[in-house]
Design a protein around this motif. Structure first.
Motif, PDB file in Angstrom:
ATOM      1  N   PRO A 149       0.802  -1.225   0.000  1.00 12.88           N
ATOM      2  CA  PRO A 149       0.000   0.000   0.000  1.00 12.88           C
ATOM      3  C   PRO A 149       0.835   1.276   0.000  1.00 12.88           C
ATOM      4  CG  PRO A 149      -0.029  -1.007   2.172  1.00 12.88           C
ATOM      5  CD  PRO A 149       0.649  -1.977   1.252  1.00 12.88           C
ATOM      6  N   TYR A 150       2.121   1.168   0.398  1.00 11.92           N
ATOM      7  CA  TYR A 150       3.001   2.335   0.440  1.00 11.92           C
ATOM      8  C   TYR A 150       4.341   1.967  -0.186  1.00 11.92           C
ATOM      9  CZ  TYR A 150      -0.471   4.124   3.691  1.00 11.92           C
ATOM     10  OH  TYR A 150      -1.645   4.548   4.249  1.00 11.92           O
ATOM     11  N   PRO A 151       5.002   2.928  -0.853  1.00 16.52           N
ATOM     12  CA  PRO A 151       6.267   2.622  -1.533  1.00 16.52           C
ATOM     13  C   PRO A 151       7.362   2.238  -0.554  1.00 16.52           C
ATOM     14  CG  PRO A 151       5.883   4.997  -1.476  1.00 16.52           C
ATOM     15  CD  PRO A 151       4.622   4.343  -0.990  1.00 16.52           C
ATOM     16  N   ALA A 152       8.328   1.472  -1.042  1.00 14.37           N
ATOM     17  CA  ALA A 152       9.433   1.010  -0.198  1.00 14.37           C
ATOM     18  C   ALA A 152      10.187   2.198   0.392  1.00 14.37           C
ATOM     19  CB  ALA A 152      10.391   0.156  -1.019  1.00 14.37           C
ATOM     20  N   VAL A 153      10.693   1.996   1.602  1.00 13.37           N
ATOM     21  CA  VAL A 153      11.531   3.010   2.235  1.00 13.37           C
ATOM     22  C   VAL A 153      12.891   2.984   1.549  1.00 13.37           C
ATOM     23  CG1 VAL A 153      12.606   3.766   4.387  1.00 13.37           C
ATOM     24  CG2 VAL A 153      10.318   2.737   4.422  1.00 13.37           C
ATOM     25  N   SER A 154      13.332   4.111   1.053  1.00 13.98           N
ATOM     26  CA  SER A 154      14.561   4.169   0.268  1.00 13.98           C
ATOM     27  C   SER A 154      15.789   3.888   1.125  1.00 13.98           C
ATOM     28  CB  SER A 154      14.707   5.553  -0.379  1.00 13.98           C
ATOM     29  OG  SER A 154      14.858   6.557   0.617  1.00 13.98           O
ATOM     30  N   HIS A 155      16.816   3.335   0.489  1.00 14.47           N
ATOM     31  CA  HIS A 155      18.103   3.149   1.158  1.00 14.47           C
ATOM     32  C   HIS A 155      18.838   4.486   1.227  1.00 14.47           C
ATOM     33  CE1 HIS A 155      17.433  -1.087   0.779  1.00 14.47           C
ATOM     34  NE2 HIS A 155      17.735  -1.177  -0.499  1.00 14.47           N
ATOM     35  N   GLU A 156      19.553   4.715   2.302  1.00 20.04           N
ATOM     36  CA  GLU A 156      20.490   5.826   2.338  1.00 20.04           C
ATOM     37  C   GLU A 156      21.721   5.430   1.517  1.00 20.04           C
ATOM     38  OE1 GLU A 156      20.957   7.684   6.230  1.00 20.04           O
ATOM     39  OE2 GLU A 156      18.939   6.973   6.764  1.00 20.04           O
ATOM     40  N   PRO A 157      22.556   6.414   1.087  1.00 21.24           N
ATOM     41  CA  PRO A 157      23.611   6.119   0.103  1.00 21.24           C
ATOM     42  C   PRO A 157      24.519   4.939   0.450  1.00 21.24           C
ATOM     43  CG  PRO A 157      23.370   8.475   0.355  1.00 21.24           C
ATOM     44  CD  PRO A 157      22.462   7.855   1.378  1.00 21.24           C
ATOM     45  N   ARG A 158      24.946   4.833   1.693  1.00 23.24           N
ATOM     46  CA  ARG A 158      25.862   3.744   2.043  1.00 23.24           C
ATOM     47  C   ARG A 158      25.181   2.385   1.918  1.00 23.24           C
ATOM     48  NH1 ARG A 158      29.740   0.914   1.801  1.00 23.24           N
ATOM     49  NH2 ARG A 158      31.137   0.391   3.524  1.00 23.24           N
ATOM     50  N   ILE A 159      23.915   2.296   2.300  1.00 23.62           N
ATOM     51  CA  ILE A 159      23.193   1.030   2.177  1.00 23.62           C
ATOM     52  C   ILE A 159      22.883   0.732   0.718  1.00 23.62           C
ATOM     53  CG2 ILE A 159      21.158  -0.252   2.916  1.00 23.62           C
ATOM     54  CD1 ILE A 159      23.252   0.369   5.112  1.00 23.62           C
ATOM     55  N   GLU A 160      22.654   1.746  -0.073  1.00 23.13           N
ATOM     56  CA  GLU A 160      22.470   1.550  -1.516  1.00 23.13           C
ATOM     57  C   GLU A 160      23.732   0.959  -2.135  1.00 23.13           C
ATOM     58  OE1 GLU A 160      20.238   1.135  -4.575  1.00 23.13           O
ATOM     59  OE2 GLU A 160      19.378   2.545  -3.144  1.00 23.13           O
ATOM     60  N   GLU A 161      24.896   1.427  -1.694  1.00 21.57           N
ATOM     61  CA  GLU A 161      26.163   0.855  -2.171  1.00 21.57           C
ATOM     62  C   GLU A 161      26.268  -0.630  -1.806  1.00 21.57           C
ATOM     63  OE1 GLU A 161      28.940   4.901  -1.633  1.00 21.57           O
ATOM     64  OE2 GLU A 161      29.293   3.105  -0.432  1.00 21.57           O
ATOM     65  N   ILE A 162      25.902  -0.941  -0.582  1.00 17.04           N
ATOM     66  CA  ILE A 162      25.956  -2.338  -0.140  1.00 17.04           C
ATOM     67  C   ILE A 162      25.006  -3.192  -0.969  1.00 17.04           C
ATOM     68  CG2 ILE A 162      25.510  -3.898   1.788  1.00 17.04           C
ATOM     69  CD1 ILE A 162      28.006  -2.222   2.151  1.00 17.04           C
ATOM     70  N   CYS A 195      14.865   8.775  11.811  1.00  9.61           N
ATOM     71  CA  CYS A 195      15.901   8.940  12.832  1.00  9.61           C
ATOM     72  C   CYS A 195      16.656   7.633  13.038  1.00  9.61           C
ATOM     73  CB  CYS A 195      15.277   9.415  14.136  1.00  9.61           C
ATOM     74  SG  CYS A 195      14.234   8.158  14.929  1.00  9.61           S
ATOM     75  N   ASN A 196      17.674   7.672  13.893  1.00  8.98           N
ATOM     76  CA  ASN A 196      18.453   6.474  14.206  1.00  8.98           C
ATOM     77  C   ASN A 196      18.015   5.834  15.521  1.00  8.98           C
ATOM     78  OD1 ASN A 196      19.399   8.365  15.989  1.00  8.98           O
ATOM     79  ND2 ASN A 196      21.580   7.980  15.615  1.00  8.98           N
ATOM     80  N   THR A 197      16.831   6.223  16.008  1.00  6.47           N
ATOM     81  CA  THR A 197      16.304   5.659  17.258  1.00  6.47           C
ATOM     82  C   THR A 197      14.912   5.086  16.997  1.00  6.47           C
ATOM     83  OG1 THR A 197      15.632   7.906  17.856  1.00  6.47           O
ATOM     84  CG2 THR A 197      17.656   7.083  18.840  1.00  6.47           C
ATOM     85  N   CYS A 198      14.876   4.075  16.127  1.00  4.01           N
ATOM     86  CA  CYS A 198      13.606   3.425  15.783  1.00  4.01           C
ATOM     87  C   CYS A 198      13.612   1.971  16.234  1.00  4.01           C
ATOM     88  CB  CYS A 198      13.370   3.515  14.270  1.00  4.01           C
ATOM     89  SG  CYS A 198      11.794   2.823  13.729  1.00  4.01           S
ATOM     90  N   PHE A 320      18.836   5.901   9.275  1.00  2.00           N
ATOM     91  CA  PHE A 320      17.790   4.873   9.250  1.00  2.00           C
ATOM     92  C   PHE A 320      18.297   3.719   8.397  1.00  2.00           C
ATOM     93  CE2 PHE A 320      13.883   2.711   8.217  1.00  2.00           C
ATOM     94  CZ  PHE A 320      13.118   2.867   9.360  1.00  2.00           C
ATOM     95  N   GLN A 321      18.848   2.705   9.051  1.00  2.00           N
ATOM     96  CA  GLN A 321      19.562   1.633   8.352  1.00  2.00           C
ATOM     97  C   GLN A 321      18.686   0.420   8.042  1.00  2.00           C
ATOM     98  OE1 GLN A 321      23.953   0.294   9.097  1.00  2.00           O
ATOM     99  NE2 GLN A 321      22.702  -0.939  10.485  1.00  2.00           N
ATOM    100  N   LYS A 322      17.547   0.278   8.700  1.00  2.00           N
ATOM    101  CA  LYS A 322      16.760  -0.959   8.611  1.00  2.00           C
ATOM    102  C   LYS A 322      15.912  -0.978   7.338  1.00  2.00           C
ATOM    103  CE  LYS A 322      14.006  -3.894  11.703  1.00  2.00           C
ATOM    104  NZ  LYS A 322      15.032  -4.826  12.187  1.00  2.00           N
ATOM    105  N   THR A 345      19.181  -5.828   7.656  1.00  2.00           N
ATOM    106  CA  THR A 345      19.949  -4.825   8.385  1.00  2.00           C
ATOM    107  C   THR A 345      19.229  -4.455   9.672  1.00  2.00           C
ATOM    108  OG1 THR A 345      18.907  -3.189   6.916  1.00  2.00           O
ATOM    109  CG2 THR A 345      21.212  -3.757   6.473  1.00  2.00           C
ATOM    110  N   LEU A 346      20.028  -4.192  10.692  1.00  2.00           N
ATOM    111  CA  LEU A 346      19.521  -3.706  11.964  1.00  2.00           C
ATOM    112  C   LEU A 346      19.372  -2.199  11.934  1.00  2.00           C
ATOM    113  CD1 LEU A 346      21.674  -5.596  14.637  1.00  2.00           C
ATOM    114  CD2 LEU A 346      19.189  -5.452  14.635  1.00  2.00           C
ATOM    115  N   GLY A 347      18.685  -1.662  12.941  1.00  3.39           N
ATOM    116  CA  GLY A 347      18.809  -0.236  13.177  1.00  3.39           C
ATOM    117  C   GLY A 347      20.268   0.080  13.465  1.00  3.39           C
ATOM    118  N   LYS A 348      20.717   1.267  13.099  1.00  5.11           N
ATOM    119  CA  LYS A 348      22.145   1.604  13.185  1.00  5.11           C
ATOM    120  C   LYS A 348      22.648   1.554  14.628  1.00  5.11           C
ATOM    121  CE  LYS A 348      26.093   2.685  11.535  1.00  5.11           C
ATOM    122  NZ  LYS A 348      26.682   1.881  12.626  1.00  5.11           N
TER     123      LYS A 348
END
Length: 519
Positions: A149-162, A195-198, A320-322, A345-348
């Motif tokens: 129902p909602y689009p995927a949460v985008s990767h941040e650049p470092r996770i996109e590289e991975i 955020c990084n506290t999820c 937001f790494q997850k 991936t875990l939360g950062k």
């Protein structure tokens, strides 16, 4: 207090909260009992040391293992249950998870209902909990009648590289389905701030799709729904025949009160629901309510879980790494025909989270590890075993449990470390990281102990007969006509993905049945 209700729901987590939402539509008179309060919204929601080093957001009760050693399960007893601090990863079980198949350590049994029976309710669950995802990326993905129902949460650049680097290895990384209230197209309208506290934290801005925010809040103002917090259910009372629940005994503000309802739905979590049934034993049910099969509390499963913190040469500034998952090893790999499991991936990881055990990372400092790490979570199926059980002894809760699939977990852990090491260029994990003059390990592993019971399932399995199951296919107890269990207790097997979405989907399915029944 002896007021009578059409329906009493005990617990407000993924099962009970969702059932409350569904049944509120019926117009029937509903009482919802929650042993905890509302989780306080406060700055400390995002404080790592408060969240992970205190019992501010977890119960401090003590359980015991089979050898009498203390366990500190850290259960979250609030409106919303453990979803208040979950990572909001909301996966569907795979189609084969509902079938019988062989593991290295035993057999995962066939379910009496199949994926197709749950699929329409998965659709409803994803809408209700605002799940963001993208179909077609994961080769093990089950059939979907509708897109997310909602689009995927985008990767941040470092996770996109991975992600790109993993694809060069022939793997199929995909976007983790996440239940958050995020609008990336119009950030000014978004409740979620990435955020990084999820993961593992309460959400201060209520942007996580937990059971309180998604299911309880929308209906709690209705005239037909009454929520009583800080009301711990002590016992269920039955009629003289033992065939129906006639009373729910509650400790409220230091006093015992009894409520009655035409239907009682227990949703305390797989462990505490079986505890409640066992503690409610009476003359007609000497071994615990609904326990003529002897299966209440048995076949307890919690997944075999652990983490890998990989320290890379290149810094990882991700907040937001997850957002990334891999299922390429879910059903095994070349020359290994047994299922292995899932990776995400875990939360950062933050330096504050590592500072409690700095010697584990020496000669690196917690800050050096945290600023360069990519953090992973491994889930391996926990096979049902009747000897793995929840038991009570007076007020003591005892988890008699022996882990299975341990070798499979070790295999998947090592396989993933090898995969990370094989990633080339800037993504490479360096065995003796030249970035740090100190040298040191490049990855750190940890396995979740027995008191990590966030994925608890299986203690009141459902089925077609009273000798081999506790619940019927609608999650009504075989032995008691008006008693339902609506949480992860009904699972026959655990699969290798987080169970929460299946618990939500099943609550919607059972709710539909109950609406028909109470008509």
């Amino acid at each position: 207090m002896s007021e009578h209700y059409d329906i009493i729901i005990i617990g407000t987590g993924a099962g009970g909260g969702t059932l409350t939402y569904k049944l509120a539509q019926s117009g029937k008179k509903i009482l919802v009992l929650e042993r905890g309060p509302f989780l306080p919204r406060e700055k400390a929601n995002w404080d790592t040391k408060t969240v992970f080093n205190t019992n501010r957001y977890h119960n401090s009760e003590v359980w015991y293992d089979k050898d009498g050693n203390e366990l500190h399960p850290g259960m979250s007893y609030f409106v919303g249950g453990n979803t208040k601090v979950y990572g909001a990863a909301l996966f569907r079980l795979r189609e084969r998870d509902f079938e019988k198949y062989q593991h290295q350590d035993g057999i995962s049994p066939e379910w009496p209902l199949k994926y197709r029976d749950f699929e329409p309710y998965y659709v409803q669950a994803e809408k209700l909990y605002q799940v963001h995802g993208k179909s077609g990326e994961d080769p093990t993905e089950p059939f979907r009648s509708e897109e997310y129902p909602y689009p995927a949460v985008s990767h941040e650049p470092r996770i996109e590289e991975i992600s790109d680097a993993l694809k060069t290895q022939g793997l199929h990384p995909y976007h983790t389905p996440i239940g958050i209230r995020l609008n990336e197209a119009q950030r000014y309208l978004s409740a979620c701030i990435r955020c990084n506290t999820c993961d593992g934290f309460p959400c201060l801005v209520q942007a996580k799709s937990d059971a309180e925010v998604s299911a309880v809040h929308p209906v709690i103002g209705q005239d037909n729904v009454t929520l009583i917090t800080e009301a711990k259910v002590l016992k269920l009372l039955t009629s003289s025949s033992g065939r129906e629940i006639t009373g729910v005994e509650v400790n409220f503000q230091g006093q015992k009160r009894i409520f009655s309802g035409d239907i009682v739905a227990v949703a305390c979590g797989a462990i505490n629901s079986s505890v409640l049934l066992l503690k409610s034993a009476n003359e007609k049910h000497p071994h615990g309510l609904a326990n003529s099969s002897g299966l209440v509390g048995r076949n307890f499963m919690k997944h075999v879980l652990g983490s890998i913190i990989g320290v890379a040469k290149k810094p990882n500034p991700t907040a937001f790494q997850k957002t990334l998952s891999i299922n390429d090893f879910y059903w095994g790999e070349e020359n290994y025909d047994y299922p292995m499991g899932q990776i995400q991936t875990l939360g950062k990881i933050s330096k504050e989270a590592l500072e409690g055990n700095p010697e584990a990372y020496a000669p690196l400092t917690p800050e050096e590890v945290a600023t360069h790490s990519i953090d992973w979570w491994i889930t391996v199926e926990d096979l049902p075993d009747a000897n793995n059980r929840v038991r009570v002894n007076g007020d003591k809760i005892i988890l008699e449990y022996t882990e299975n699939n341990s070798e499979v977990y070790n295999r998947l852990e090592q396989r993933w470390i090898e995969t990370l090491k094989s990633i080339e260029c800037g993504q490479q994990i360096i065995p003796n990281c030249s970035y740090f003059v100190k040298g040191g390990k490049s990855y750190f592993t940890g396995k979740l102990p027995l008191d990590g019971v966030g994925h608890q399932v299986g203690t009141c399995r459902f089925g077609e007969g009273p000798k081999t199951s506790v619940l019927d296919l609608n999650c009504r107890t075989h032995d008691i006509d008006n008693l339902y269990i609506v949480d992860g207790s009904f699972f026959l097997s655990s699969g290798a993905v987080n169970p929460t979405l299946t618990i939500i989907a099943n609550a919607l399915r059972v709710g539909e049945h109950l609406i028909e029944r109470i008509k």
